[in-house]
Design a protein around this motif. Structure first.
Motif, short mmCIF file in Angstrom:
data_model
loop_
_atom_site.label_atom_id
_atom_site.label_comp_id
_atom_site.label_asym_id
_atom_site.label_seq_id
_atom_site.Cartn_x
_atom_site.Cartn_y
_atom_site.Cartn_z
N GLY A 1 -8.84 -10.23 -1.50
CA GLY A 1 -8.04 -9.89 -0.33
C GLY A 1 -8.45 -8.55 0.26
O GLY A 1 -9.16 -7.77 -0.38
N SER A 2 -8.00 -8.30 1.47
CA SER A 2 -8.25 -7.05 2.16
C SER A 2 -7.34 -5.97 1.58
O SER A 2 -6.15 -6.19 1.40
CB SER A 2 -7.95 -7.26 3.65
OG SER A 2 -8.10 -6.07 4.36
N CYS A 3 -7.90 -4.80 1.27
CA CYS A 3 -7.15 -3.74 0.59
C CYS A 3 -6.16 -3.02 1.50
O CYS A 3 -6.47 -2.72 2.65
CB CYS A 3 -8.10 -2.71 0.00
SG CYS A 3 -9.10 -3.34 -1.33
N ASP A 4 -5.00 -2.73 0.96
CA ASP A 4 -3.99 -1.89 1.61
C ASP A 4 -4.32 -0.46 1.21
O ASP A 4 -4.13 -0.07 0.07
CB ASP A 4 -2.61 -2.29 1.12
CG ASP A 4 -1.51 -1.37 1.64
OD1 ASP A 4 -1.80 -0.34 2.28
OD2 ASP A 4 -0.34 -1.69 1.38
N MET A 5 -4.82 0.33 2.13
CA MET A 5 -5.31 1.66 1.80
C MET A 5 -4.22 2.65 1.43
O MET A 5 -4.50 3.75 1.00
CB MET A 5 -6.19 2.20 2.93
CG MET A 5 -7.47 1.39 3.10
SD MET A 5 -8.27 0.91 1.53
CE MET A 5 -8.64 2.49 0.84
N SER A 6 -2.95 2.26 1.54
CA SER A 6 -1.88 3.16 1.09
C SER A 6 -1.85 3.22 -0.44
O SER A 6 -1.27 4.13 -1.00
CB SER A 6 -0.53 2.72 1.64
OG SER A 6 -0.13 1.48 1.07
N THR A 7 -2.49 2.25 -1.10
CA THR A 7 -2.51 2.27 -2.57
C THR A 7 -3.91 2.10 -3.15
O THR A 7 -4.07 2.15 -4.36
CB THR A 7 -1.61 1.16 -3.16
OG1 THR A 7 -2.06 -0.09 -2.69
CG2 THR A 7 -0.16 1.38 -2.80
N CYS A 8 -4.94 1.89 -2.30
CA CYS A 8 -6.30 1.72 -2.80
C CYS A 8 -7.11 2.98 -2.56
O CYS A 8 -6.87 3.71 -1.61
CB CYS A 8 -7.02 0.58 -2.06
SG CYS A 8 -6.59 -1.04 -2.62
N SER A 9 -8.11 3.18 -3.39
CA SER A 9 -9.06 4.25 -3.20
C SER A 9 -10.37 3.63 -2.73
O SER A 9 -10.74 2.55 -3.17
CB SER A 9 -9.29 4.97 -4.54
OG SER A 9 -10.44 5.78 -4.47
N THR A 10 -11.09 4.33 -1.84
CA THR A 10 -12.37 3.79 -1.37
C THR A 10 -13.51 4.16 -2.29
O THR A 10 -14.60 3.65 -2.16
CB THR A 10 -12.71 4.31 0.04
OG1 THR A 10 -12.76 5.74 0.00
CG2 THR A 10 -11.69 3.85 1.05
N ALA A 11 -13.27 5.05 -3.25
CA ALA A 11 -14.34 5.43 -4.17
C ALA A 11 -14.69 4.23 -5.04
O ALA A 11 -13.83 3.45 -5.41
CB ALA A 11 -13.88 6.58 -5.05
#
Length: 158
Positions: free
Chosen positions: A127-137
């Protein structure tokens, strides 16, 4: 730690190369969520990609366990959506190990909803990440011994 709700597309095929609009007549057309391990999955569209998400409560009969079999163009199918589901970290995709959401191979950040016993992404279950809880690192090491981590993935209509 989860995947945003997105409408399930019916009918769909369990074939990894078929979408709801191009199911060969030789393949079964599913009008209900399909079991895999201890979960039920349905087809959903994310941008130009078709994926399989975990079904929510609107996909099941009152007992919460038996999938509803929808009729073609059934208005009640509107309530059958992908459910909030945890991302599976670490995961391996195309030989690379990730500890967080990635844009590799996609135009948006994503993470898997299901991995196999070796932590490899299973089919199109992502799924597409919710950036409020995911890190892009991302961690491109081969160390898959760390404990699985959670993030939130989002299916959206954009």
């Amino acid at each position: 730690m989860c995947v945003e709700s997105r409408r399930c597309g019916f009918p769909f095929s369990s074939s990894p190369s078929s979408s709801s609009s191009s199911i060969p007549s030789s393949l079964p057309r599913h009008y209900s969520c399909q079991p895999s391990n201890d979960l039920h999955f349905c087809f959903s569209q994310v941008g130009e990609r078709s994926v399989y998400g975990v079904c929510n409560g609107g996909c099941f009969q009152e007992d919460g366990e038996t999938p509803i079999i929808f009729e073609e163009n059934d208005a009640m199918a509107f309530f059958c959506k992908t459910a909030a589901s945890p991302c599976q970290f670490p995961f391996i995709w195309n030989g690379t190990t990730y500890d967080s959401c990635t844009m590799d191979g996609s135009e948006f950040l994503w993470c898997p909803l299901e991995v196999d016993s070796e932590r490899v992404v299973v089919g199109r279950r992502w799924g597409s990440c919710d950036m409020s809880t995911c890190s892009t690192a991302q961690n491109n090491t081969d160390d898959t011994t760390s404990e699985p981590k959670e993030a939130r993935a989002v299916f959206n209509d954009e």
